[in-house]
Write a protein that holds these residues in place. Structure first.
Motif, mmCIF file in Angstrom:
data_model
loop_
_atom_site.group_PDB
_atom_site.id
_atom_site.type_symbol
_atom_site.label_atom_id
_atom_site.label_comp_id
_atom_site.label_asym_id
_atom_site.label_seq_id
_atom_site.Cartn_x
_atom_site.Cartn_y
_atom_site.Cartn_z
ATOM 1 N N ARG A 192 0.870 -1.183 0.000
ATOM 2 C CA ARG A 192 0.000 0.000 0.000
ATOM 3 C C ARG A 192 0.905 1.231 0.000
ATOM 4 O O ARG A 192 1.013 1.941 0.987
ATOM 5 C CB ARG A 192 -0.934 -0.020 1.223
ATOM 6 C CG ARG A 192 -1.960 -1.138 1.201
ATOM 7 C CD ARG A 192 -2.930 -1.054 2.384
ATOM 8 N NE ARG A 192 -2.295 -1.450 3.640
ATOM 9 C CZ ARG A 192 -1.925 -0.615 4.594
ATOM 10 N NH1 ARG A 192 -2.108 0.687 4.461
ATOM 11 N NH2 ARG A 192 -1.353 -1.060 5.696
ATOM 12 N N TYR A 193 1.547 1.463 -1.120
ATOM 13 C CA TYR A 193 2.596 2.483 -1.171
ATOM 14 C C TYR A 193 2.045 3.901 -1.068
ATOM 15 O O TYR A 193 2.728 4.798 -0.564
ATOM 16 C CB TYR A 193 3.447 2.305 -2.424
ATOM 17 C CG TYR A 193 4.200 0.995 -2.424
ATOM 18 C CD1 TYR A 193 4.988 0.636 -1.327
ATOM 19 C CD2 TYR A 193 4.106 0.114 -3.487
ATOM 20 C CE1 TYR A 193 5.682 -0.571 -1.309
ATOM 21 C CE2 TYR A 193 4.804 -1.091 -3.480
ATOM 22 C CZ TYR A 193 5.575 -1.434 -2.386
ATOM 23 O OH TYR A 193 6.246 -2.632 -2.365
ATOM 24 N N ALA A 194 0.838 4.112 -1.520
ATOM 25 C CA ALA A 194 0.238 5.448 -1.363
ATOM 26 C C ALA A 194 0.080 5.764 0.119
ATOM 27 O O ALA A 194 0.380 6.884 0.568
ATOM 28 C CB ALA A 194 -1.112 5.503 -2.077
ATOM 29 N N ASP A 195 -0.370 4.771 0.893
ATOM 30 C CA ASP A 195 -0.484 4.968 2.349
ATOM 31 C C ASP A 195 0.893 5.164 2.970
ATOM 32 O O ASP A 195 1.078 6.032 3.833
ATOM 33 C CB ASP A 195 -1.173 3.769 2.995
ATOM 34 C CG ASP A 195 -2.651 3.680 2.658
ATOM 35 O OD1 ASP A 195 -3.222 4.713 2.278
ATOM 36 O OD2 ASP A 195 -3.225 2.583 2.786
ATOM 37 N N MET A 196 1.868 4.361 2.527
ATOM 38 C CA MET A 196 3.218 4.463 3.071
ATOM 39 C C MET A 196 3.771 5.870 2.896
ATOM 40 O O MET A 196 4.267 6.480 3.851
ATOM 41 C CB MET A 196 4.133 3.443 2.380
ATOM 42 C CG MET A 196 5.573 3.461 2.874
ATOM 43 S SD MET A 196 6.713 2.610 1.742
ATOM 44 C CE MET A 196 6.845 3.841 0.423
ATOM 45 N N TRP A 197 3.655 6.411 1.668
ATOM 46 C CA TRP A 197 4.167 7.757 1.418
ATOM 47 C C TRP A 197 3.369 8.787 2.196
ATOM 48 O O TRP A 197 3.912 9.799 2.659
ATOM 49 C CB TRP A 197 4.136 8.073 -0.078
ATOM 50 C CG TRP A 197 5.224 7.405 -0.849
ATOM 51 C CD1 TRP A 197 5.085 6.470 -1.820
ATOM 52 C CD2 TRP A 197 6.634 7.603 -0.696
ATOM 53 N NE1 TRP A 197 6.316 6.066 -2.294
ATOM 54 C CE2 TRP A 197 7.281 6.761 -1.619
ATOM 55 C CE3 TRP A 197 7.412 8.414 0.126
ATOM 56 C CZ2 TRP A 197 8.665 6.694 -1.745
ATOM 57 C CZ3 TRP A 197 8.799 8.357 0.005
ATOM 58 C CH2 TRP A 197 9.403 7.508 -0.918
ATOM 59 N N GLY A 198 2.073 8.553 2.340
ATOM 60 C CA GLY A 198 1.256 9.479 3.118
ATOM 61 C C GLY A 198 1.730 9.577 4.550
ATOM 62 O O GLY A 198 1.821 10.681 5.117
ATOM 63 N N TYR A 199 2.054 8.433 5.165
ATOM 64 C CA TYR A 199 2.562 8.447 6.540
ATOM 65 C C TYR A 199 3.925 9.131 6.599
ATOM 66 O O TYR A 199 4.195 9.942 7.499
ATOM 67 C CB TYR A 199 2.688 7.025 7.087
ATOM 68 C CG TYR A 199 1.407 6.242 7.091
ATOM 69 C CD1 TYR A 199 0.198 6.835 7.443
ATOM 70 C CD2 TYR A 199 1.391 4.898 6.738
ATOM 71 C CE1 TYR A 199 -0.980 6.113 7.442
ATOM 72 C CE2 TYR A 199 0.215 4.166 6.734
ATOM 73 C CZ TYR A 199 -0.970 4.780 7.085
ATOM 74 O OH TYR A 199 -2.133 4.074 7.080
#
Length: 250
Positions: A192-199
């Protein structure tokens, strides 16, 4: 040595942690020794402090599921014996020990009693017994693990929202890097790379609170993301993280 609590503590830990071939017998003996200790303590034959209570509490209700030896107290003690141990713990545990709270909160999280764990955390805050970084991170990690176990379901978003809300409303900013670490880790593991970058971008490039300034993400978060993308063989994302790492932390 009968009056030396350190000796009792050493013997109890040794027996309850035994993993040898006759480990089950050793652990049964260990709980017999706990019973003898409690009896002597109730007779005021022994003088003990909260650390001994915490030792027994930790082995009676292990923080991370089963003990390393594979048997918790509930597996080896009769309901009557376990009830006696529990009542003794409750009557002697300290209401001002952060370690005691950490053990109890960890036990509640292990059994998925998240509301109880959060209530106890709030109780600490209300008493101005400020939860440690390890307690805060433990709660976020438990919520993140639950989210990871329910990916693809409606509960995923609920657990994520709950974890983030907990960080934003109850965690001091100097703990943010540690608190966000499990969210980054499990998002990267699940791709879930979009979530990862968001964090990772939430407080980039640093967190500021009063005189505290901390890099965000920190090296542990970068390492967790790099490790997961390497395992997943997602080399383009891996390279993006490396580029950010070099730019951010030199």
């Amino acid at each position: 040595m009968r009056a030396d609590v350190v000796c009792w503590d050493t013997v109890i830990r040794g027996l309850l942690e035994c993993v040898c071939s006759d480990g089950l017998e050793a652990r049964v003996t260990g709980w017999q020794v706990v019973g003898e200790f409690i009896e002597l303590a109730d007779q005021h034959t022994l003088v003990f402090d909260v650390r001994m209570v915490e030792t027994i509490l930790l082995y009676a209700f292990p923080r991370f599921g089963k003990t390393d030896s594979g048997s918790a107290a509930c597996d080896l003690l009769s309901s009557q014996a376990l009830d006696r141990v529990t009542k003794w713990i409750e009557s002697n545990m300290s209401s001002n020990s952060k370690n005691t709270f950490a053990i109890v909160i960890g036990t509640l999280l292990r059994s998925a009693q998240f509301d109880g764990a959060l209530d106890l955390h709030q109780f600490m805050v209300d008493k101005k017994l400020w939860p440690t970084k390890s307690i805060n991170c433990m709660i976020v990690r438990a919520l993140a693990l639950s989210e990871s176990e329910h990916k693809g379901s409606e509960r995923t978003a609920a657990y994520l929202d709950r974890a983030i809300e907990f960080i934003n409303t109850r965690v001091p900013k100097q703990h943010y890097s540690g608190a966000y670490l499990p969210l980054v880790k499990y998002a990267a593991q699940d791709k879930r790379y979009a979530d990862m970058w968001g964090y990772m971008d939430s407080w980039y490039p640093c967190v500021r609170e009063d005189e505290f300034i901390g890099m965000f993400p920190d090296s542990d978060m970068y390492q967790a993301a790099l490790r997961s993308t390497e395992i997943n063989c997602d080399w383009s994302v891996h390279r993006q993280i490396l580029d950010r790492l070099r730019h951010h932390l030199d």
